[in-house]
Design an enzyme around this catalytic site. Structure first.
Site, mmCIF file in Angstrom:
data_model
loop_
_atom_site.group_PDB
_atom_site.id
_atom_site.type_symbol
_atom_site.label_atom_id
_atom_site.label_comp_id
_atom_site.label_asym_id
_atom_site.label_seq_id
_atom_site.Cartn_x
_atom_site.Cartn_y
_atom_site.Cartn_z
ATOM 1 N N VAL A 11 -9.729 6.863 14.729
ATOM 2 C CA VAL A 11 -11.192 6.722 14.743
ATOM 3 C C VAL A 11 -11.835 7.784 15.628
ATOM 4 O O VAL A 11 -12.784 8.460 15.221
ATOM 5 C CB VAL A 11 -11.595 5.301 15.215
ATOM 6 N N GLU A 150 -17.024 0.558 13.728
ATOM 7 C CA GLU A 150 -16.716 1.616 12.769
ATOM 8 C C GLU A 150 -16.123 0.993 11.498
ATOM 9 O O GLU A 150 -15.251 0.156 11.578
ATOM 10 C CB GLU A 150 -15.722 2.605 13.408
ATOM 11 N N GLY A 255 -0.854 -7.102 -4.853
ATOM 12 C CA GLY A 255 0.231 -6.224 -4.406
ATOM 13 C C GLY A 255 1.147 -6.951 -3.454
ATOM 14 O O GLY A 255 1.373 -8.163 -3.576
ATOM 15 N N GLY A 259 -1.698 -4.428 5.036
ATOM 16 C CA GLY A 259 -1.084 -4.004 6.299
ATOM 17 C C GLY A 259 -2.084 -3.159 7.051
ATOM 18 O O GLY A 259 -3.295 -3.345 6.928
ATOM 19 N N CYS A 262 -5.694 -2.467 11.100
ATOM 20 C CA CYS A 262 -6.929 -3.251 11.269
ATOM 21 C C CYS A 262 -6.858 -4.678 10.723
ATOM 22 O O CYS A 262 -7.028 -5.632 11.494
ATOM 23 C CB CYS A 262 -8.092 -2.500 10.624
ATOM 24 N N LYS A 323 -0.981 2.460 3.196
ATOM 25 C CA LYS A 323 -1.743 2.711 1.979
ATOM 26 C C LYS A 323 -1.684 4.211 1.700
ATOM 27 O O LYS A 323 -1.231 4.982 2.568
ATOM 28 C CB LYS A 323 -3.170 2.203 2.106
#
Ligand SMILES: NC(=O)c1ccc[n+]([C@@H]2O[C@H](COP(=O)([O-])OP(=O)(O)OC[C@H]3O[C@@H](n4cnc5c(N)ncnc54)[C@H](O)[C@@H]3O)[C@@H](O)[C@H]2O)c1
Length: 443
Positions: A11, A150, A255, A259, A262, A323
């Protein structure tokens, strides 16, 4: 404007680069000396599409600097962002030691008015805690505390940051709200809203958004599991549902569980906040327990196929990151699957376009290879854990030739059933019929 960003991770680095891109002078502060050294040498330390050219340009033009020295970093800053970790503590609540520690350090070095902005994801009431710590050593006229959660998504973080759907600003200070609006003005020129609210509501908004998205994914995973038992196809169901404008198409893909850094910690922390307020937030408990089960689903399917003993078997694994388009492996389902498969006796050959170096540090027992097809060489099955685009249109004849048996476990439903059927594969996916040796079998 002069800006300091404390914490230069996924971030902080993206925020710092994007604030510099809109003409601000940014100093990023981090306690990790090695990271700061690499950043100073022009190395973008995370993989994030589109970040590198912006980083390079703004560093070259002198708007983006890096330091390990907090006092030097904040000296001229009008705004100080805290983009620090808030990992789960032992009881699942957010651990605030990094935020409160830096707040205490700041209270000793601030000498003129600063807006201190919490960009980390923090529980309701944290702004007040930060305020109290600062007020221990500082006159209240020297600072305001703002909550500015954020919402960027790793993999598209630069786009998300430069063109946010909305900016949430939690503050009770008009002066700080004005500074924040001025800063964000260039990011919302298309008319997306800057929503100003109180600090507690801003803090809650972030947890509510992430927990809702995690719930939506989990709901679809449960629908998929039921589809398998009831003989329905979750892909058809998803399309049938998602075209309803009240529901929408996004975040409906089933799926192997969510994960990342966050969702898991934020769902857990919101649950803890509820408990602390004497509220039994039942949905969150279900979401967490369903996800725990789902992230091991692919390993269970593989073990069941092989009669629960994988001794002497090699599984090729495509995808390790939590991802696509990131090298982040925090809480990645692939890691849980690797552990289960190894415990059952299997060897793993893995390929991921960006995350292999990170996984190699944690799981030295996994063989990493440089090419997705090389992972298949002599393996007994292919398991797909991350939906990178490069896995979407493989050469099925090449896959078949490389594997010792034509067997695929697809945790991301990348292929129509037709392709594996046509090429004579046995193909397991999530919430759909099984293809067995080229025949579709409804379970
Ligand atoms: N990663 C995401 O996609 C994302 C999205 C939205 C919100 N968030 C939230 O933002 C926060 C940061 O997440 P992240 O993924 O960037 O974490 P990260 O672990 O990638 O980065 C945190 C950085 O802070 C540094 N740090 C720790 N203590 C420090 C100190 N005392 N002084 C200076 N630097 C220090 C660490 O060295 C690290 O570089 C978390 O609260 C997270 O929940 C993350």
């Amino acid at each position: 404007m002069n800006i300091a960003v404390v914490g230069t991770g996924y971030v902080g680095l993206v925020s710092g680069v994007c604030f510099a891109e809109t003409g601000n002078n940014v100093i990023c502060v981090d306690i990790d000396k090695n990271k700061v050294e690499r950043l100073r040498n022009g190395e973008v330390v995370i993989y994030e599409p589109g970040l590198e050219p912006l980083f390079e340009r703004n560093a070259r033009q002198g708007r983006l600097k890096f330091t390990t020295d907090l006092a030097e970093g904040i000296k001229d800053a009008e705004i100080i962002f805290l983009a620090l970790p808030t990992p789960p503590g032992e009881d699942g609540s957010a651990d605030l030691k990094y935020i409160l520690g830096v707040a205490s350090d700041l209270s000793k070095i601030i000498t003129d008015y600063k807006v201190i902005v919490d960009k980390s994801t923090v529980p309701v009431g944290t702004s007040e805690k930060v305020h109290a710590i600062l007020a221990d050593n500082l006159d209240e006229s020297l600072f305001d505390v703002v909550s500015n959660p954020e919402f960027l998504r790793e993999g598209v973080a630069v786009d998300d940051f430069l063109k946010p759907d909305r900016v949430v600003i939690g503050t009770s200070s008009d002066r700080a709200a004005k500074v924040m609006k001025r800063l964000y003005d260039p990011f919302v020129r298309q008319g997306n809203p800057v929503i100003v609210m109180d600090e507690r509501s801003a803090e809650m908004t972030k947890y509510a958004a992430n927990s809702y998205l995690a719930t939506r994914i989990t709901f679809m995973n449960e629908i998929a599991n039921l589809c398998e038992l009831a003989g329905a196809d979750v892909d058809c169901v998803r399309r049938g549902m998602g075209t309803d404008s009240r529901i929408g198409k996004r975040f409906l893909f089933p799926g192997i569980g969510y994960g990342g850094s966050c969702f898991p910690k934020d769902v857990s922390a919101l649950g803890k906040t509820a408990t602390q307020h004497g509220y039994d937030f039942k949905i969150l408990e279900s979401v967490m327990s369903v996800n725990e089960h789902q992230k091991r689903k692919l390993a269970r399917m593989i073990k069941e196929h092989f009669g629960n003993d994988l001794t002497g078997k090699t599984i090729a694994l495509w995808g390790l990151a939590f991802k696509p388009d990131t090298d982040d492996i925090r809480e990645a389902p692939a890691l849980y699957i690797i552990d289960e498969l190894i415990a059952a006796g299997a060897k793993i050959r893995a390929f991921d376009p960006e995350a292999m170096a990170n996984v190699a540090k944690e799981k030295p027992e996994v063989t990493m290879v440089d090419d997705q097809y090389e992972a298949l060489d002599g393996a007994d099955a292919l398991a797909i854990c991350t939906e990178w685009k490069v896995f979407r249109t493989p050469s099925f004849p090449a896959v078949k030739k490389m594997l010792s048996t034509p067997l695929i476990f697809d945790g991301r439903n990348l292929y129509d059933l037709e392709a594996p059927k046509e090429h004579g594969f046995t193909y397991y996916s999530i919430g759909r019929a099984v293809v067995k040796a080229g025949e579709v079998v409804t379970v």
